[in-house]
Design an enzyme around this catalytic site. Structure first.
Site, short mmCIF file in Angstrom:
data_model
loop_
_atom_site.label_atom_id
_atom_site.label_comp_id
_atom_site.label_asym_id
_atom_site.label_seq_id
_atom_site.Cartn_x
_atom_site.Cartn_y
_atom_site.Cartn_z
N ASP A 1 -2.40 14.48 7.15
CA ASP A 1 -2.01 13.26 6.52
C ASP A 1 -0.84 13.28 5.78
O ASP A 1 -1.16 13.21 4.47
CB ASP A 1 -3.29 12.79 5.63
CG ASP A 1 -3.14 11.05 5.36
OD1 ASP A 1 -2.34 10.35 5.85
OD2 ASP A 1 -3.68 10.88 4.38
N GLU B 1 -10.35 4.77 9.94
CA GLU B 1 -10.72 4.29 8.52
C GLU B 1 -11.02 2.98 8.28
O GLU B 1 -10.85 2.25 7.59
CB GLU B 1 -9.30 4.71 7.77
CG GLU B 1 -8.78 5.87 7.45
CD GLU B 1 -7.38 6.08 6.65
OE1 GLU B 1 -7.38 7.20 6.26
OE2 GLU B 1 -6.56 5.33 6.83
N LYS C 1 -3.00 -0.16 14.06
CA LYS C 1 -4.12 0.81 13.78
C LYS C 1 -5.54 0.32 14.13
O LYS C 1 -5.94 -0.64 13.67
CB LYS C 1 -4.15 1.02 12.09
CG LYS C 1 -4.85 2.02 11.75
CD LYS C 1 -4.63 2.10 10.11
CE LYS C 1 -5.84 3.26 9.48
NZ LYS C 1 -5.59 3.22 8.03
N GLU D 1 3.65 9.44 -0.88
CA GLU D 1 2.30 9.22 -1.18
C GLU D 1 1.53 10.92 -1.64
O GLU D 1 0.74 10.69 -2.84
CB GLU D 1 1.35 9.30 -0.02
CG GLU D 1 -0.05 9.03 0.00
CD GLU D 1 -0.75 8.45 1.20
OE1 GLU D 1 -1.86 8.44 1.15
OE2 GLU D 1 -0.11 8.20 2.19
N GLU E 1 6.15 9.59 13.47
CA GLU E 1 5.73 8.84 12.09
C GLU E 1 6.26 9.84 11.12
O GLU E 1 5.16 10.78 10.55
CB GLU E 1 4.45 8.17 12.26
CG GLU E 1 4.30 7.37 11.03
CD GLU E 1 2.84 6.70 11.13
OE1 GLU E 1 2.58 6.05 10.02
OE2 GLU E 1 2.13 7.04 11.78
N ARG F 1 -1.25 3.62 16.98
CA ARG F 1 -1.17 4.83 16.16
C ARG F 1 -2.34 5.88 16.74
O ARG F 1 -3.67 5.54 16.98
CB ARG F 1 -1.39 4.43 14.87
CG ARG F 1 -0.25 3.63 14.16
CD ARG F 1 -0.49 3.37 12.67
NE ARG F 1 -0.23 4.40 11.76
CZ ARG F 1 -0.66 5.07 10.62
NH1 ARG F 1 -2.14 4.39 10.80
NH2 ARG F 1 -0.21 5.75 9.79
N LYS G 1 1.60 10.99 13.56
CA LYS G 1 2.33 11.52 12.23
C LYS G 1 2.76 13.05 12.58
O LYS G 1 2.48 13.66 13.29
CB LYS G 1 1.13 11.59 11.27
CG LYS G 1 0.66 10.39 10.69
CD LYS G 1 -0.31 10.33 9.45
CE LYS G 1 -0.59 9.11 9.06
NZ LYS G 1 -1.61 9.16 8.08
N GLU H 1 0.87 -1.25 0.14
CA GLU H 1 0.03 -0.08 0.04
C GLU H 1 1.09 1.29 0.06
O GLU H 1 1.68 1.57 0.70
CB GLU H 1 -0.94 0.20 1.43
CG GLU H 1 -1.89 1.07 1.42
CD GLU H 1 -2.73 1.08 2.47
OE1 GLU H 1 -3.46 2.26 2.68
OE2 GLU H 1 -2.98 0.08 3.06
N ARG H 2 0.61 2.12 -0.95
CA ARG H 2 1.32 3.46 -1.21
C ARG H 2 2.80 2.75 -1.44
O ARG H 2 3.84 3.69 -1.29
CB ARG H 2 1.46 4.18 0.17
CG ARG H 2 0.11 4.62 0.44
CD ARG H 2 -0.83 5.37 -0.40
NE ARG H 2 -2.14 5.64 -0.07
CZ ARG H 2 -3.12 6.05 -0.87
NH1 ARG H 2 -2.98 6.20 -2.16
NH2 ARG H 2 -4.39 6.38 -0.44
N ASN I 1 -3.01 -1.69 7.94
CA ASN I 1 -4.20 -2.14 7.67
C ASN I 1 -4.08 -3.58 7.86
O ASN I 1 -4.20 -4.13 6.71
CB ASN I 1 -5.06 -1.66 6.53
CG ASN I 1 -5.30 -0.22 6.31
OD1 ASN I 1 -5.58 0.37 7.52
ND2 ASN I 1 -4.60 0.46 5.50
#
Length: 730
Positions: free
Chosen positions: A423, A349, A345, A451, A445, A382, A418, A213-214, A256
């Site tokens: 984001d 989301e 996490k 991204e 983070e 997180r 973060k 992912e990313r 995730n």
């Protein structure tokens, strides 16, 4: 009979002819499948990167004067110890020194022998009485010193522990790669942060090479189908690269998380990777799904709510849930004695979390912390949460959720925040949680993978961004309470300190270079250096990487450092100047989409542009210390880099340049594009200095970046023009 070839997935369509036997067709099918797998594996195998594709290539020094100095100085290598780690040290020093000097078995050696070991393993190090110095440096610190021993010069690489010796060896090789004089060399260092880690957002999928992912650099490095049996060479090369910049931890899978990473089948595979990483001082962590104790999901679209267990609840206060996690922790540590812990996490989301049972983030984190505590593992929880039903402004959510929980987390819990409150945008103000939770360890983070900054196409050196964030003064413990001092524990004396970077590495298409864009390596390298010492200078780091990676030529170094040091500001200018944010499309987060973001992340009309987060607006400004909030709350004192983040600004506002806001906005977009154009022009001047394939690859990428920067500028300003009524001529 004719058979039509379709594609790689279907292979071919079978013709339904009664005259062809089923057995014959099955044999043909199996044969073709075997050929396709062979070609596929060969093609991907050719793409697997090696350490020499990074800053560990150890090319022969071309500066004859410096090479002669080193040849005269560097004698035999004496590594004291026979463990796997000390063997790795010996191998690295021999590989590096022999490569840099072009040494062979018949080569003459220099005057100063290199003595490598711990205080316990080396008589010479004991005789030099370094014990007290080494104790102060801890297990990971080291001393590199050119000194005299019994009338003969020696170079000592010493530490209290073997892992410190490992870091010292890599540091010594870096000194040689960057042409540092080794006469009177005296380096004394230790890391400022305990856990220095990469977070891999790698997915476990039923293919040999999983997705990321990313992940813009290709597929995952971890070839799960082959583990734990087959150990690829690139696992060791990855570990070498990590250790060379002082990184000591890795989270192998996506935040995730797929719950099956915690099954015995996959834990055996994780143990195989841990075995490969251990000689380089790297501990393995896993992203854990909070839903793991639940049964598997009935339907794929609810996979985030499914687990690998058989309980009817995942309530963190339920004794059977607590027992389930304790048993799982025992199983993991039985396989991986030095397992680091869990990254989680939850309630973000769509991921499952303790809120489903009306429990807090602290209660959820403490459940896992209690399971890991007997094994000295930690939980990294997180803080990336947001709920539009509760908060009128998304950037207020994490602070609102976590600030009230300060002091409620177990001692082995670290909250990972973060760098900014939204984001990973091109530029954000520092997250207001830093400094606001004195009783809870906070981890930084960063996102190494780009991204929102052009994926693996745009050359954007992130060192200056990270330096600016780490040096930001929060004022929570008076002037000088920088983010760096908060996350390294200097201010609040945290039990554990962590810094994490979302990885940008993978197995990608040719040309092979680990990060897709050759300059993406600089961000991996820079993150490691900042993780070791968050007070470093980003330009110094850039120069190190250039000298270790590109031809040793002053023209090359000066040209590339100029390109790198202005690249982040250029990207901010052509993507999101003056504090704008989230101007991209959903999904890939690459192309501009201001029309879709207007009215949510910022606002524009004929009166002005921006987002009012002052005391008269969403009041997100109140989450900062009063010294900051008082400054940022006023349109004339807020730094212009954050102007539109905190304020809805009238078009008539006069900027520091003397230009009005509209003119300044257009100027910023244009200057970003112009800088990329200069990056391309300057790179093309290096054609005779750079290997042709690498030169053309970067040239092509910069050309693509220039086209996209211009497109981004034009789409953005055209939309702003329509909404504001100001004219814009392309």
């Amino acid at each position: 009979m004719k058979c039509k070839i379709l594609d790689k997935m279907s292979l071919f369509s079978l013709c339904h002819q009664s005259i062809v036997s089923l057995r014959f067709m099955v044999i043909i099918l199996l044969f073709i499948v075997m050929l396709m797998q062979l070609f596929s594996k060969t093609a991907i195998a050719d793409q697997i990167p090696k350490a020499e594709d990074l800053w560990l290539k150890y090319d022969k020094i071309t500066d004859e004067s410096k090479k002669n100095d080193y040849e005269l100085a560097l004698g035999e290598i004496h590594v004291n110890g026979n463990s796997k780690m000390m063997k790795a040290v010996r191998d690295e020093l021999e590989l590096g020194i022999n490569g840099l000097l072009g040494r062979t078995e018949d080569s003459q050696v220099g005057n100063a022998d290199i003595i490598v070991g711990t205080h316990k393993s080396s008589d010479i190090i004991r005789d030099l009485k370094l014990e007290n110095e080494l104790k102060k440096l801890g297990n990971e610190g080291f001393i590199i010193r050119e000194t005299d021993y019994n009338g003969k010069p020696v170079i000592v690489i010493a530490s209290k522990s073997e892992v410190g010796v490992l870091y010292g060896a890599f540091r010594f090789l870096r000194e040689l790669q960057t042409y540092t004089s080794i006469y009177q060399l005296n380096v004394i260092e230790s890391p400022k942060i305990e856990y220095r880690m990469l977070n891999h957002w790698d997915n476990i999928v039923p293919t040999q090479y999983g997705t990321v992912e990313r992940g813009y650099s290709g597929r995952t490095l971890w070839i799960w189908d082959e583990l734990p049996g087959r150990r690829r060479d690139h696992y060791r090369d990855y570990a070498r690269a990590m250790a060379s910049v002082g990184l000591n931890s890795v989270v192998l899978n996506n935040v995730n998380s797929e719950p099956k990473i915690l099954t015995t089948e996959y834990l055996d595979k994780v143990a195989g990777l841990a075995d490969e990483f251990r000689p380089y001082g790297i501990r393995v962590f896993l992203s854990a799904s909070f839903a793991a104790p639940l049964p598997p999901a009935d339907r794929p679209r609810f996979k985030r709510w499914g687990g690998i267990g058989d309980l009817d609840t995942a309530d963190p206060l339920d004794p059977q849930v607590q027992k389930w996690w304790q048993n799982k922790a025992d199983e993991i540590y039985n396989l991986i004695p030095d397992f680091g812990g869990f990254l989680v996490k939850a309630d973000s989301e769509g991921t499952f979390g303790p809120n489903a049972y009306d429990r807090s983030h602290a209660e959820g984190a403490n459940l896992l912390a209690d399971a890991l505590a007997p094994h000295r593992g930690i939980v990294i929880w997180r803080a990336f949460v947001y709920d539009s039903d509760i908060y009128d402004d998304r950037v207020k959510a994490a602070y609102g959720e976590f600030k009230p929980l300060d002091g409620e987390f177990r001692d082995n819990v670290v909250v990972q925040v973060k760098n900014g409150p939204l984001d990973f945008q091109p530029r954000e103000p520092v997250h207001p949680l830093f400094g606001a939770m004195p009783n809870t360890p906070l981890s930084m983070e960063f996102q190494i993978t780009q991204e929102y900054l052009g994926h693996n196409i745009h050359l954007v050196y992130l060192g200056p961004m990270w330096e600016k964030i780490l040096n930001f003064d929060t004022y929570y413990d008076g002037k000088g309470t920088t983010v760096a001092r908060i996350i390294d524990g200097s201010v609040h004396n945290y039990d554990h300190t962590v810094i994490a970077g979302v990885s940008n590495v993978g197995i990608g298409p040719r040309p092979v270079n680990w990060t897709g864009h050759p300059f993406g390596q600089a961000n991996w390298y820079a993150f490691g250096r900042f993780a070791w010492n968050p007070n470093l200078d980003s330009e110094k780091i850039a120069r190190e990487w250039i000298r270790m990676t590109w031809p040793s030529d002053s023209i090359v170094e000066e040209t590339i450092v100029d390109i790198m040091m202005g690249s982040w500001q250029a990207a901010v200018n052509y993507k999101a100047p003056l504090g704008l944010n989230f101007t991209v499309e959903g999904g890939p987060h690459y192309d501009p989409a201001p029309a879709k973001r207007d009215g949510n992340y910022w606002f524009i009309n004929e009166k002005g542009i921006g987002f009012d987060r002052t005391s008269e607006g969403s009041n997100a400004i109140s989450q900062y210390h009063t010294v900051i909030s008082d400054k940022f709350n006023h349109i004339h004192s807020v730094p212009e880099d954050y102007l539109l983040w905190f304020h809805f600004v009238p078009w008539s506002h006069e900027m520091e340049s003397g230009r009005l806001l509209w003119d300044e906005l257009v100027y910023r977009y244009n200057s970003g594009v112009e800088y990329v154009n200069s990056m391309l022009s300057n790179w093309e001047k290096l054609e005779s200095h750079i290997e042709p394939t690498k030169f053309r690859h970067v040239q092509w990428l910069l050309t693509e970046q220039l086209d996209h920067a211009g497109y981004y500028r034009d789409v953005s300003i055209n939309y702003f023009s329509e909404q504001s009524g100001f004219s814009y001529k392309q």
